[in-house]
Design a protein around this motif. Structure first.
Motif, mmCIF file in Angstrom:
data_model
loop_
_atom_site.group_PDB
_atom_site.id
_atom_site.type_symbol
_atom_site.label_atom_id
_atom_site.label_comp_id
_atom_site.label_asym_id
_atom_site.label_seq_id
_atom_site.Cartn_x
_atom_site.Cartn_y
_atom_site.Cartn_z
ATOM 1 N N SER A 114 0.831 -1.262 -0.078
ATOM 2 C CA SER A 114 -0.048 -0.135 0.192
ATOM 3 C C SER A 114 0.974 1.272 0.021
ATOM 4 N N MET A 115 2.208 1.044 0.496
ATOM 5 C CA MET A 115 2.837 2.327 0.424
ATOM 6 C C MET A 115 3.574 2.442 -0.694
ATOM 7 N N VAL A 116 4.279 1.346 -1.409
ATOM 8 C CA VAL A 116 4.874 1.529 -2.469
ATOM 9 C C VAL A 116 4.398 1.136 -3.781
ATOM 10 N N GLY A 117 3.388 -0.004 -3.761
ATOM 11 C CA GLY A 117 2.732 -0.421 -4.863
ATOM 12 C C GLY A 117 1.671 0.120 -5.475
ATOM 13 N N CYS A 118 1.255 1.133 -5.049
ATOM 14 C CA CYS A 118 -0.045 1.826 -5.553
ATOM 15 C C CYS A 118 -0.021 3.212 -5.795
ATOM 16 N N ALA A 119 1.065 3.734 -6.252
ATOM 17 C CA ALA A 119 1.401 5.256 -6.366
ATOM 18 C C ALA A 119 0.292 5.617 -7.443
ATOM 19 N N ASP A 120 0.070 6.988 -7.346
ATOM 20 C CA ASP A 120 -1.020 7.573 -7.997
ATOM 21 C C ASP A 120 -0.380 7.637 -9.471
ATOM 22 N N PRO A 121 -0.829 6.928 -10.602
ATOM 23 C CA PRO A 121 -0.206 7.384 -12.072
ATOM 24 C C PRO A 121 -0.681 8.798 -12.362
ATOM 25 N N ASN A 122 -1.703 9.235 -11.929
ATOM 26 C CA ASN A 122 -2.148 10.591 -12.207
ATOM 27 C C ASN A 122 -1.400 11.856 -11.477
ATOM 28 N N ALA A 123 -0.366 11.294 -10.585
ATOM 29 C CA ALA A 123 0.019 12.625 -9.823
ATOM 30 C C ALA A 123 0.990 13.230 -10.660
ATOM 31 N N PRO A 124 1.360 14.636 -10.384
ATOM 32 C CA PRO A 124 1.977 15.476 -11.028
ATOM 33 C C PRO A 124 3.533 14.900 -11.014
ATOM 34 N N ILE A 125 4.361 15.178 -12.161
ATOM 35 C CA ILE A 125 5.719 14.716 -12.260
ATOM 36 C C ILE A 125 6.422 15.986 -12.008
ATOM 37 N N LYS A 126 7.367 16.039 -10.981
ATOM 38 C CA LYS A 126 8.322 17.205 -10.820
ATOM 39 C C LYS A 126 9.756 16.877 -11.090
ATOM 40 N N THR A 127 10.185 17.794 -11.728
ATOM 41 C CA THR A 127 11.679 17.864 -12.215
ATOM 42 C C THR A 127 12.306 19.407 -12.079
ATOM 43 N N ARG A 128 13.353 19.309 -12.417
ATOM 44 C CA ARG A 128 14.157 20.546 -12.446
ATOM 45 C C ARG A 128 14.041 21.229 -13.901
ATOM 46 N N ALA A 129 13.746 22.537 -13.994
ATOM 47 C CA ALA A 129 13.326 23.310 -15.201
ATOM 48 C C ALA A 129 14.696 23.667 -16.153
ATOM 49 N N GLY A 130 15.692 23.517 -15.432
ATOM 50 C CA GLY A 130 17.053 24.071 -15.874
ATOM 51 C C GLY A 130 16.834 25.483 -16.182
ATOM 52 N N LYS A 131 16.979 25.911 -17.665
ATOM 53 C CA LYS A 131 17.062 27.066 -18.225
ATOM 54 C C LYS A 131 15.868 27.429 -18.977
ATOM 55 N N LEU A 132 14.715 26.357 -18.867
ATOM 56 C CA LEU A 132 13.572 26.571 -19.815
ATOM 57 C C LEU A 132 12.542 27.517 -19.196
ATOM 58 N N THR A 133 12.340 28.310 -19.770
ATOM 59 C CA THR A 133 11.119 29.282 -19.722
ATOM 60 C C THR A 133 9.562 28.772 -19.990
ATOM 61 N N GLN A 134 8.710 29.509 -19.357
ATOM 62 C CA GLN A 134 7.335 29.067 -19.649
ATOM 63 C C GLN A 134 6.958 29.139 -20.888
ATOM 64 N N MET A 135 7.395 29.978 -21.726
ATOM 65 C CA MET A 135 7.230 30.265 -23.014
ATOM 66 C C MET A 135 7.657 28.910 -23.805
ATOM 67 N N GLN A 136 9.053 28.520 -23.345
ATOM 68 C CA GLN A 136 9.538 27.423 -24.310
ATOM 69 C C GLN A 136 8.669 26.111 -24.032
#
Length: 98
Positions: free
Chosen positions: A14-36
């Motif tokens: 229940s802790m590790v096997g049932c992660a929500d597949p629709n949960a947001p994915i978070k990563t570093r944006a680097g130098k990307l802008t919102q426009m890009q």
């Protein structure tokens, strides 16, 4: 004894096997802008609100269509600016299956 074992296994799953597949994915944006990012989302046919650049992070809200989300993730990874891992369609073929 068996009931404790199954309860333990159930708790772990229940802790590790049932992660929500629709949960947001978070990563570093680097130098990307919102426009890009918006241009990438548009080219993949996604909704502009599904990817946001916030405080140096890139937050991806998966689309209902997995192809759109996959296109966006692959395009973002190709920029070399994010910390996303490689995205591919990999399949394991056991020996002798060909």
């Amino acid at each position: 004894m068996k009931s404790r074992f199954f309860a333990l296994i159930g708790g772990i799953l229940s802790m590790v096997g049932c992660a929500d597949p629709n949960a947001p994915i978070k990563t570093r944006a680097g130098k990307l802008t919102q426009m890009q990012v918006n241009a990438i989302v548009h080219s993949c046919g996604g909704n502009p609100e599904m990817v946001r650049v916030e405080n140096g992070d890139l937050i991806i809200y998966p689309a209902k269509d997995i192809n759109i989300t996959g296109c966006i993730i692959k395009a973002l990874q190709a920029t070399g600016q994010t910390t996303l891992s490689r995205v591919e369609n990999e399949r394991y073929d056991p020996p002798g299956s060909q």
